[in-house]
Design a protein around this motif. Sequence first.
Motif, PDB file in Angstrom:
ATOM      1  N   VAL A  21       0.835  -1.201   0.000  1.00 33.01           N
ATOM      2  CA  VAL A  21       0.000   0.000   0.000  1.00 33.01           C
ATOM      3  C   VAL A  21       0.869   1.249   0.000  1.00 33.01           C
ATOM      4  N   ALA A  24       2.366   1.804  -3.452  1.00 33.64           N
ATOM      5  CA  ALA A  24       1.406   2.362  -4.405  1.00 33.64           C
ATOM      6  C   ALA A  24       1.133   3.836  -4.113  1.00 33.64           C
ATOM      7  N   LEU A  25       0.951   4.177  -2.843  1.00 31.02           N
ATOM      8  CA  LEU A  25       0.683   5.567  -2.483  1.00 31.02           C
ATOM      9  C   LEU A  25       1.858   6.478  -2.801  1.00 31.02           C
ATOM     10  N   SER A  26       3.075   5.983  -2.570  1.00 29.05           N
ATOM     11  CA  SER A  26       4.256   6.826  -2.765  1.00 29.05           C
ATOM     12  C   SER A  26       4.450   7.200  -4.226  1.00 29.05           C
ATOM     13  N   ASP A  28       1.921   7.862  -6.291  1.00 30.43           N
ATOM     14  CA  ASP A  28       0.752   8.622  -6.740  1.00 30.43           C
ATOM     15  C   ASP A  28       0.999  10.116  -6.512  1.00 30.43           C
ATOM     16  N   VAL A  31      -0.891  12.047  -3.771  1.00 29.56           N
ATOM     17  CA  VAL A  31      -0.562  11.825  -2.360  1.00 29.56           C
ATOM     18  C   VAL A  31       0.675  12.637  -2.004  1.00 29.56           C
ATOM     19  N   ILE A  34       2.694  10.328   3.613  1.00 32.30           N
ATOM     20  CA  ILE A  34       2.197   9.067   4.157  1.00 32.30           C
ATOM     21  C   ILE A  34       2.741   8.920   5.569  1.00 32.30           C
ATOM     22  N   GLY A 224      -2.270  -3.537  -2.981  1.00 36.59           N
ATOM     23  CA  GLY A 224      -1.812  -2.178  -2.711  1.00 36.59           C
ATOM     24  C   GLY A 224      -2.461  -1.176  -3.644  1.00 36.59           C
ATOM     25  N   GLU A 225      -2.579  -1.545  -4.912  1.00 38.62           N
ATOM     26  CA  GLU A 225      -3.228  -0.668  -5.888  1.00 38.62           C
ATOM     27  C   GLU A 225      -4.714  -0.507  -5.581  1.00 38.62           C
ATOM     28  N   ARG A 228      -4.971   2.010  -2.863  1.00 37.11           N
ATOM     29  CA  ARG A 228      -4.689   3.348  -3.381  1.00 37.11           C
ATOM     30  C   ARG A 228      -5.910   3.913  -4.095  1.00 37.11           C
ATOM     31  N   VAL A 232      -8.019   7.438  -3.024  1.00 36.49           N
ATOM     32  CA  VAL A 232      -7.988   8.690  -3.802  1.00 36.49           C
ATOM     33  C   VAL A 232      -9.253   8.928  -4.611  1.00 36.49           C
TER      34      VAL A 232
END
Length: 356
Positions: A21, A24-26, A28, A31, A34, A224-225, A228, A232
Amino acid sequence: MTTQGLRVVVTGATGNIGTSVVEALSEDPAVGSIVGIARREPDWTRPKLQVVPLDLPEAGADELDGVLRGADVVIHLAWLFQPTHDPVTTWRSNVLGSVRVFESVARTEVPALVYSSSVGAYSPGPKDRAVDEHWPTHGWPEAAYPREKAYLERVLDAFVRGNPQTRVVRIRPGFVFKRESATQQRRLFAGPFVPGRLVRPGVIPVVPDVAGLRMQAVHSADIGEAFRLAAVNPVRGAFNVAAEPVVDATLIAGLLGARTVPMPVWAARAAVAAAWRLHAVPASPGLFDAVLRLPIMDTTRARTDLAWTPRHTAEDALGEFLAGLRGNEGLATPPLAPSSPGSRLGEIASGVGSRP
């Protein structure tokens, strides 16, 4: 660390799903930061990530509120699988710890909560057809994991009614695998006596084929995707998340170059129960019973409303897991750390299935 963009708090950020997770967030651009909550600080890190060491059941309300305040989204993943011989400990950590997170989300007025539920939350269901997110979520009462997941579904039902201003998403994944989680999952479910280096094609001649032992799997990166996308995008409700094909003895035998041999359910369960009572494996016979009864999930809603498409098949995910077992692979986080010399003896000495 940039402060522009969404501020996302992730509990359980250093585990199998949590690290994926965060990955994936890093990546985007929406974002900005985190905040990862974990019991123990890791050596592992990623862009935009700040880790806050915090034990959720022990943290004071003010302390937890201080971490969550100002977040745009809280993704709650933290979960304690062990000790299976002490369900009071897992209940305290998983159920009461989760309730504390939900209450803090309400107090600090976080706009969105994304929670990691599970296929294990579902009531017993069919193996020959897929069920959608409306299938009952009462779990299986004889194992701690589905019992706790089902209870938290009811807690969230009440949370949604009492906090309509909060966007709540429940991700219900199948079994989640990746290469780097193999050593951790061996410790959690199979125990210290599984010879990982021998789990290779041509070495294991047969795979037991137990009636009803069919399940769904998904790669951790794909999960993880999914988290994300849930974080969002303005979606609500539950999403089943799993990849094709359904995993059964034939698929596993194909990965190992083995053949299948029919085994009665009673014989397989008796073997698991005996090993668990002897502290040879951490997975309980109740969990075995639950897996036999898990329904096959329909993932249509994840693919349409969440626009989620897996990049890996279930066979890919399981193949990576087996390769990770052979290579004793992991990550530089306390949950995913690979085994060190003598560590299996430590697992045995500490009581398999008896300690967190």
